[in-house]
Design an enzyme around this catalytic site. Structure first.
Site, PDB file in Angstrom:
ATOM      1  N   ASP A  66       6.014  11.643  37.224  1.00 42.84           N
ATOM      2  CA  ASP A  66       6.509  11.181  38.228  1.00 42.84           C
ATOM      3  C   ASP A  66       6.707  11.857  39.275  1.00 42.84           C
ATOM      4  OD1 ASP A  66       8.916  12.230  37.049  1.00 42.84           O
ATOM      5  OD2 ASP A  66       9.392  10.135  36.325  1.00 42.84           O
ATOM      6  N   ASN A 134      20.135   4.746  31.494  1.00 40.95           N
ATOM      7  CA  ASN A 134      19.724   3.325  31.594  1.00 40.95           C
ATOM      8  C   ASN A 134      18.574   2.975  30.407  1.00 40.95           C
ATOM      9  OD1 ASN A 134      17.666   4.260  32.842  1.00 40.95           O
ATOM     10  ND2 ASN A 134      18.063   2.888  34.707  1.00 40.95           N
ATOM     11  N   HIS A 136      15.635   4.488  30.678  1.00 40.37           N
ATOM     12  CA  HIS A 136      14.109   4.729  31.451  1.00 40.37           C
ATOM     13  C   HIS A 136      13.532   5.642  30.859  1.00 40.37           C
ATOM     14  CE1 HIS A 136      15.713   7.559  34.985  1.00 40.37           C
ATOM     15  NE2 HIS A 136      15.323   7.986  33.799  1.00 40.37           N
ATOM     16  N   GLU A 141      12.110   1.771  35.080  1.00 40.13           N
ATOM     17  CA  GLU A 141      13.301   1.186  34.905  1.00 40.13           C
ATOM     18  C   GLU A 141      13.352  -0.043  34.278  1.00 40.13           C
ATOM     19  OE1 GLU A 141      15.342   3.322  35.922  1.00 40.13           O
ATOM     20  OE2 GLU A 141      15.323   3.901  37.946  1.00 40.13           O
TER      21      GLU A 141
HETATM   22  P1  PGA Z   1      18.140  14.026  32.503  1.00 44.92           P
HETATM   23  O1  PGA Z   1      17.050  12.942  33.199  1.00 44.92           O
HETATM   24  O2  PGA Z   1      17.137  14.973  31.745  1.00 44.92           O
HETATM   25  O3  PGA Z   1      18.399  14.959  33.835  1.00 44.92           O
HETATM   26  O4  PGA Z   1      19.145  13.683  31.925  1.00 44.92           O
HETATM   27  C1  PGA Z   1      16.297  12.360  32.065  1.00 44.92           C
HETATM   28  C2  PGA Z   1      15.424  11.187  32.557  1.00 44.92           C
HETATM   29  O5  PGA Z   1      16.271  10.532  33.515  1.00 44.92           O
HETATM   30  O6  PGA Z   1      14.583  10.930  31.970  1.00 44.92           O
END
Ligand code: PGA
Length: 247
Positions: A66, A134, A136, A141
């Site tokens: 992404d 959350n 995702h 999302e």
């Molecule tokens: P993070 O993000 O590794 O910074 O916790 C993970 C994600 O949002 O996929």
């Protein structure tokens, strides 16, 4: 699904690198699906070390999940900037084999289609994922629906708040992104999900053991036939009723 629990993120990262080595031993041109975020930092550190010690990734493809809309590759907080900082600055990579969606493309819909063509011609062998607070994966999302193909998303408030830690001014966090869809992720031959820290324990337990729902995109990984979950003890502490392997 195999769940492996390690004492430290660094130990989990070393195991993740071993999976890259396995994939590189099988395919002449391994296709790695790569992710950004704090969780991935120990993994890239270990990967850089492995390359310095002889792991040959010169024919590997790297296809990232992404990118934020509106952040160019030169922006340090873009996903491209993250990859440069943590991988490409240390490991020279043929630019033709390193791909990240272009969040500044003049036609973002066309950019999404271009990315899906790339994925169709280069099916991912080993897909790395983090998980958002959350649930995702990529920037897919939670919602009533999920999208299979690469698409534009409005980031959730949880994601914007969580990612604000990487920006000098929290107001700078983009509100939209391009992400591979859940179809693109689930089509990978093998998926490796990493999660570390107590703050991920709840969402990890729900994703791995709860109902499969678009309200928790990572729960869809329960449908994939080859998922390896690499956790530290803190992130694993709420899992019940599933076999976990140590280290
Ligand atoms: P993070 O993000 O590794 O910074 O916790 C993970 C994600 O949002 O996929």
């Amino acid at each position: 699904m195999r769940i492996r629990v390690f004492d430290t993120p660094d130990a989990a990262a070393a195991y993740a690198v071993a999976l890259v080595e396995q994939t590189a031993a099988v395919y002449a041109e391994p296709v790695l699906g790569l992710a950004t975020g704090g969780t991935m930092i120990p993994f890239y550190k270990a990967l850089v070390q492995a390359v310095r010690q002889g792991l040959d990734l010169s024919r590997a493809w790297a296809i990232n999940l992404d990118e934020y809309v509106g952040l160019g590759a030169e922006h340090p907080q873009s996903c491209a900037g993250f990859m440069r900082e943590h991988l490409y600055r240390h490991v020279p990579w043929d630019g033709a084999r390193a791909h990240i969606p272009d969040g500044c493309a003049p036609d973002l819909a066309a950019e999404c289609r271009r990315y899906d063509r790339l994925l169709a011609t280069h099916p991912v062998h080993l897909q790395f994922l983090g998980i958002g607070l959350n649930g995702h994966i990529g920037f897919n999302e939670p919602g009533d629906e999920l999208v299979a193909e690469t698409h534009l998303v409005e980031l959730s408030e949880t994601t914007i708040r969580s990612n604000a830690r990487f920006f000098r001014d929290p107001g700078e966090v983009p509100r939209r992104a391009i992400t591979m869809g859940v179809g693109g992720i689930l089509r990978a031959e093998r998926v490796v999900l990493l999660a570390f820290g107590e703050q991920k324990a709840e969402v990890v337990a729900r994703a791995l053991t709860g109902p499969i729902t678009t309200r928790l995109p990572a729960s869809l990984l329960q449908l994939h036939r080859d998922v390896t979950v690499l956790l530290d003890t803190a992130a694993a502490q709420k899992i019940r009723g599933k076999t976990v392997e140590n280290g």
